[in-house]
Structure formats: structure tokens, C-alpha cells
Scaffold this active site. Structure first.
Site, PDB file in Angstrom:
ATOM      1  N   THR A 107     -25.876  25.437  36.949  1.00 44.56           N
ATOM      2  CA  THR A 107     -24.908  25.513  35.854  1.00 44.56           C
ATOM      3  C   THR A 107     -24.776  26.935  35.312  1.00 44.56           C
ATOM      4  OG1 THR A 107     -25.568  23.270  35.312  1.00 44.56           O
ATOM      5  CG2 THR A 107     -24.246  24.412  33.681  1.00 44.56           C
ATOM      6  N   ALA A 108     -25.896  27.681  35.290  1.00 50.16           N
ATOM      7  CA  ALA A 108     -25.859  29.043  34.753  1.00 50.16           C
ATOM      8  C   ALA A 108     -24.942  29.949  35.562  1.00 50.16           C
ATOM      9  CB  ALA A 108     -27.269  29.620  34.705  1.00 50.16           C
TER      10      ALA A 108
ATOM     11  N   CYS B  72     -30.682  27.880  38.769  1.00 48.29           N
ATOM     12  CA  CYS B  72     -29.996  26.932  37.883  1.00 48.29           C
ATOM     13  C   CYS B  72     -28.535  26.998  38.264  1.00 48.29           C
ATOM     14  CB  CYS B  72     -30.173  27.332  36.416  1.00 48.29           C
ATOM     15  SG  CYS B  72     -29.082  26.409  35.293  1.00 48.29           S
TER      16      CYS B  72
ATOM     17  N   CYS C 110     -28.493  20.566  41.058  1.00 53.15           N
ATOM     18  CA  CYS C 110     -29.045  20.786  39.723  1.00 53.15           C
ATOM     19  C   CYS C 110     -30.550  20.840  39.956  1.00 53.15           C
ATOM     20  CB  CYS C 110     -28.668  19.660  38.771  1.00 53.15           C
ATOM     21  SG  CYS C 110     -29.513  19.794  37.187  1.00 53.15           S
TER      22      CYS C 110
ATOM     23  N   THR D  54     -24.216  18.986  37.221  1.00 55.96           N
ATOM     24  CA  THR D  54     -23.746  18.844  35.838  1.00 55.96           C
ATOM     25  C   THR D  54     -22.222  18.877  35.802  1.00 55.96           C
ATOM     26  OG1 THR D  54     -23.697  21.244  35.461  1.00 55.96           O
ATOM     27  CG2 THR D  54     -25.751  20.108  34.934  1.00 55.96           C
TER      28      THR D  54
END
Lengths: 239, 239
Positions: A87-88, A85, A199, A129
Site C-alpha cells: 500500500t505504501a 508494504c 499485502c 488493500t
């Protein structure tokens, strides 16, 4: 270098992307029998605060649940941890500090994969994102290598990216794929020669609609999976 | 009844079947967002002694590695454990005794699914390893319900089942599917109205060759996945 004994996958963001990443590991493995495959423990617990909302200041931080996952994967014997992921990775430093097992950084590995490829693009489009775009990991690495980065506008994110991602999260792969494909069209039209699908919801969604952009895309999840398999084979060959 | 907080999947037997089971859980889940999905921790560590060889007296027992997995899944907060491998249920009693989290039994759940269905077959064919056939779980449950069980001969197992399964384990889904489809033909020819695909390698292999028998088949992995999702939703609805 830490010996690669077992891969921990910090997943759950989202559940489908976590499966897709495991599929990529399997696809990248040359195995003759069960025992040749990469040993993996997967933390696919999606009851975790929404990353996009947290970074927009609209919700709680997912850090406590991410730290629980890192602790669980270390206890389960993970020698290395991958996070499928993008964004994490905003919380990468805090997680790495809390983990005995090193955390692979998806943007490092993706940039390295592109810079080592035979065709080096002059401009890449970045589908990600707002949180990943704001963090700037990909832009910094590409700019340093003299590669121009084409990013979506706020309007494009709101019209296509955000609803496309959330469609995938509720299981509507094709609906999501159609929206994300429109965004891909725009970045190519603005000069991107390659797209970085940064993403993990994006590659399976574009795949489900047979997007013509897939052949010009770099999938950071696949790059990460390939590196994990290579590291496992390198350690394993020593046995 | 233990509250369903988190599902532990004791996988690795084989790695592809473990992914297929996760896919079935996802497919059975009605979710609007990430957080609605079943929380899962997956132990997909295939460095475990070969179950078929162990039961044939030709190799070491996989019990030590299975016990390590059960311990790891309990530590990771699993409230229930599913084992998407029929043959591994040979060690069910020892594993259940070592686990605080209850272990769901794949044959119990499959038999229950068939007995509750609107069409009750008079005869079912059973595609399974020699170990699962010898254990007799499925035969006992069907015979009790007055359903005749058609099982493969030793010759059929050696010609089609064993090489078909090991083909899947080395990634040759289509090659495996062609062999397993020949076995399915035989059981149907001997009067089976439904086939129980009681080895988790079989459904993806038959799927990859578009087998006409899939529509007459019961997939114990899918039955197990459906029950896990139902249990999660029942517990979750209480929140």
C-alpha cells in the site's frame, strides 16, 4: 546501474511484516559466514499514519514519516531501498523523487517474477488493500500480459481482508490467517489459478494456519527479497 | 533518564541473531495496532571483522565498523542502543564514549533479571565465546551475588561451541543446535541449575533442535528485549 552496497528497508508497515521480509532475505541468501549476508539497514518505525485510513480519506497522510524514513536510509548509506508494504507504494513517486538511492517497486518485481515462471496462469487472484487495488499496479501489469485478474469485492474486503490484516497487526496471526484464508477460498472459486498475496501481512498469517492456498500463491515480499539478494550477489561477486 | 524515543539495534553479529532479537522485542510487546510497537532502527550490516578472531589475536579489530554503526544509529534518531551480541560488548566503553544515546549493557540486564527472579540458582552455567568468558562480565556479577559460575573448558569450546556457532552463521541451525546441546549437557552435569545462553546464536539453535535445556535457560537477548519494551512503554505511557 547503481552498485548495490547496502539495502535500506523502509518498514514499520507493519512491524511483523518487516521482520518477515528480513527473514525472506536471510532464507534466500547462500552464505557461509556472517560477512556473506546482505548488508541491511532497517527502518522499522511504526509510528506512521495508517495507510488504509489515509487512502480512504479518513486520516492524515503518512507521507511526512515516509519521507523521514527515506532520508534516514539514504544517510545510513543505503544504495537501494525496498518497501515491504504494497500500500505504501501509493507514495512511490514522491519517495523516489526524494531519494538518491533507487527504490525497487514491489509490483514491477512481482509481475516480472510471474511472467518469467515456467507455468503462466491464465487468471490470478489479487489479495490486497483497497488502496493497492485502486492504484491498479498489479492489474495493469497482468492485463498487459493477457492474464485475467480476480479481485475481492468490497463486501469480501470488509468481511475478511480488513479484519484479517488488523488482527495480524495486533499480533493475532492465527485469527488473521483464518479470515484471510476464507477470502483466498473465494478467489480460487472464481477461477484464480494463482494468488498474489499483495499485502505483506497475508503470507505470515496464511502460514500460521497452514493454508492449503500457500502452494498456489505468489508472495511479492519473497519476490522482492529474492531480487535484492540477487542484486547483492551480482555486485558482491565483482569485489 | 533519557526519554526512550527510538531503539537503535547494533546488529549484524550475526544476521540471524539480529532477527531473533527483533522477534523477541515483538513477542514482548502488548500491541493493539502497528503504532503501539517499539520504534526501531536496525543496523544489520555483517561486513564487520570477526569478533572471536580479533580477540584471539588472529584478525583485525571490528571497532571501526562498530563505531560507524553507532554513528549511523545516532543519526537515525536512536535514543537508546542495544547490541544483541555479547562478544561485541568487549568494545562497550569505546562505543559508549562515542554515542550520545546510552548503550544498554547485556550482562548488566541479564544479571539483574536473574537476581530479581523468584528462583535464585546456586550455580549457573555460562555458554559464551572465549572473548565473553575472558571479559568476565557475567562471572563478576554472579560471584558478587554468591552464585557459582560453571564455564566450559577450552576443549569443550573447541569441540562444540565454536563449530556450533559458525554452523548457525552459515544457516545450519540444526547442526549448530546439536553441537551446542552437547555443551549444555556438560554444564548441567557439572552442577549448573540454570544456563545463561550468552551468545545470541545459541537460543535459536537450541530452539531448532527442541533442546530440553531451553526451559532451564536464561536468554540474555530476551532479557535485553524485555527491558527495551518496558522502557518504551514507560516513556510512551507519558504521551
Amino acid at each position: 546501474m547503481t552498485e548495490f552496497r547496502r539495502l535500506g528497508i523502509l518498514g514499520g508497515m507493519g512491524p511483523l511484516a518487516t521482520l518477515d521480509f528480513q527473514q525472506k532475505i536471510l532464507a534466500a541468501t547462500a552464505a557461509q559466514r556472517d560477512q556473506d549476508h546482505v548488508p541491511v539497514v532497517v527502518w522499522n518505525v511504526p509510528q506512521i499514519a495508517d495507510r488504509q485510513q489515509a487512502l480512504a480519506g479518513n486520516g492524515p497522510s503518512p507521507l511526512p514519516q515516509l519521507l523521514e524514513a527515506v532520508k534516514g536510509l539514504n544517510q545510513a548509506g543505503a544504495s537501494h531501498i525496498a518497501i515491504p508494504c504494497n500500500t505504501a507504494h501509493y507514495w512511490y513517486n514522491e519517495l523516489a523523487a526524494a531519494s538518491a538511492a533507487p527504490l525497487l517497486h514491489i509490483a514491477d518485481i512481482t509481475a516480472q517474477t510471474i511472467l518469467e515462471a515456467s507455468f503462466r496462469p491464465q487468471a490470478v487472484g489479487l489479495i490486497a488493500t483497497q488502496g493497492t487495488l485502486d492504484a491498479g499496479w498489479y492489474q495493469a501489469r497482468f492485463s498487459q500480459a493477457g492474464i485475467r485478474v480476480v479481485i475481492p469485492t468490497s463486501d469480501e474486503l470488509a468481511r475478511w481482508f480488513v479484519p484479517g490484516c488488523y488482527a495480524v497487526k495486533r499480533g493475532d496471526l492465527r485469527g488473521g490467517g483464518q479470515l484471510l484464508n476464507l477470502l483466498a477460498d473465494k478467489l480460487i472459486a472464481r477461477g484464480a489459478q494463482k494468488l498474489v498475496l499483495a499485502c505483506t501481512e497475508v503470507p505470515p498469517a496464511l502460514g500460521s494456519v497452514g493454508s492449503r492456498h500457500l502452494s498456489d500463491s505468489i508472495d511479492p515480499g519473497a519476490a522482492l527479497a529474492n531480487v535484492c539478494v540477487r542484486m547483492w550477489h551480482q555486485s558482491h561477486a565483482a569485489f
